[in-house]
Design an enzyme around this catalytic site. Structure first.
Site, PDB file in Angstrom:
ATOM      1  N   HIS A 128       0.816  -1.205   0.000  1.00 39.08           N
ATOM      2  CA  HIS A 128       0.000   0.000   0.000  1.00 39.08           C
ATOM      3  C   HIS A 128       0.858   1.267   0.000  1.00 39.08           C
ATOM      4  O   HIS A 128       0.652   2.172  -0.806  1.00 39.08           O
ATOM      5  CB  HIS A 128      -0.923  -0.006   1.229  1.00 39.08           C
ATOM      6  N   HIS A 163       3.035   6.149  -1.730  1.00 42.17           N
ATOM      7  CA  HIS A 163       3.712   7.276  -1.086  1.00 42.17           C
ATOM      8  C   HIS A 163       5.230   7.156  -1.157  1.00 42.17           C
ATOM      9  O   HIS A 163       5.928   7.562  -0.231  1.00 42.17           O
ATOM     10  CB  HIS A 163       3.274   7.370   0.383  1.00 42.17           C
ATOM     11  N   LYS A 170      -4.744  10.316  -8.882  1.00 40.93           N
ATOM     12  CA  LYS A 170      -4.635  10.580  -7.438  1.00 40.93           C
ATOM     13  C   LYS A 170      -4.699  12.102  -7.279  1.00 40.93           C
ATOM     14  O   LYS A 170      -3.750  12.815  -7.625  1.00 40.93           O
ATOM     15  CB  LYS A 170      -3.309  10.037  -6.891  1.00 40.93           C
TER      16      LYS A 170
END
Length: 313
Positions: free
Chosen positions: A180, A196, A241
């Site tokens: 993730h 990220h 995003k």
């Protein structure tokens, strides 16, 4: 001029919540240990010397789930990265081997092959040999949150970051903290979740799977090329995003160490700690998924010691 840790960027929800919104006090103890880790991070890449970014234009507003987006950056974010240096750092080269081990869409079961499990073990071994993770381990042992036994600490890191779990109901084991945070996932084909990490961003951009759309910031804030945290808008395999945040230039072990400490020092499902690292004030957000990590990311509040100047007025 020394590279600054982060830029003049602020996430939207910080200022939309109002100037008088209550914010937690700076966690000085965690700030101290994180600054130690920052200093110890010998695998951190140096802006301009090791990589060059071009932040270009400020991105516009995009609704979550909408793939209609105006591009405010005609060029890639990364115009140059010293790949030889990346490949010659053991933790980074082993990190990059993990990035193609995952199904992008949640709801699709993950299968970990024997080869992939070996890659995970080799990566964790390399991370545990760094001064960054050794210092983080020592801190966690002093707080009674980790065993001094290195094998048990490695198992703890594996559980937090690599244990597979259900992110979407009624499916197989389809996600992990590592996937993730560091790799990124898609949901229903219309939403990017997680993602990220700057190395994954660079590699996906280079392979043309990712298109950088511009930075996110307040009107008077413009990021610089030596910023070490950025808020970004991008599309990945055609999915947008609207705003994501990531450290830039830092090593995988630095990010893992920070978020592991926040994860283990708190028990709430969702934890936000306010810290000062180098010249920057940020929130580190960690959300648990049982005994594993659900997500973790930095949220930039101020940079260039602006928070220091403001508090002294």
């Amino acid at each position: 001029m020394p590279a600054r840790f982060c830029g003049v960027l602020v996430l939207l929800n910080v200022f939309l919540s109002g100037l008088n919104a209550s914010r937690p006090a700076v966690n000085q103890e965690l700030s101290n240990i994180f600054n130690e880790l920052w200093t110890l991070d010998v695998n951190r890449m140096t802006p301009v010397t090791d990589y060059t970014i071009s932040v270009q234009g400020r991105a516009g507003f995009v609704n979550q789930g909408s793939n209609v987006v105006q591009d405010h950056a005609s060029q890639p974010l990364f115009s140059n990265v010293n790949e030889n240096k990346l490949k010659n750092m053991t933790t980074v080269s082993r990190f990059m081997k993990l990035l193609d081990n995952y199904e992008r869409s949640i709801g699709v079961s993950e299968r970990v092959t024997a080869e992939e499990q070996t890659e995970i073990n080799l990566f964790l071994d390399a991370v545990l040999e760094t001064d960054v993770m050794k210092r983080a381990h020592k801190y966690l042992v002093s707080k009674g949150q980790s065993s001094s036994n290195l094998g048990l600490f490695k198992s703890q890191l594996h559980l937090i970051w690599f244990q597979l779990y259900h992110r979407q109901r009624n499916t197989g084991l389809d996600s992990s903290g590592f996937e993730h945070v560091f790799v990124g996932e898609t949901k229903s084909g219309t939403e990017i979740i997680g993602f990220h990490n700057w190395i994954q961003f660079y590699l996906q951009e280079k392979s043309t799977h990712l298109d950088y759309k511009g930075y996110k910031a307040r009107e008077r804030d413009i990021p610089d090329q030596d910023d070490h945290v950025l808020n970004l808008q991008f599309s990945w395999h055609g999915t947008v995003k609207p705003v994501g945040s990531a450290f830039i230039g830092t090593s995988p072990e630095f990010e893992m160490a920070l978020f592991t400490i926040v994860f283990l020092m708190n028990t709430e499902r969702s934890t936000t700690v306010l810290v000062n690292i180098d010249q920057c004030q940020m929130e580190l957000v960690v959300i648990r998924h049982g005994r594993s990590l659900g997500t973790a990311y930095p949220k930039l509040l101020s940079s260039n010691n602006r928070h220091v100047r403001h508090s002294s007025h």
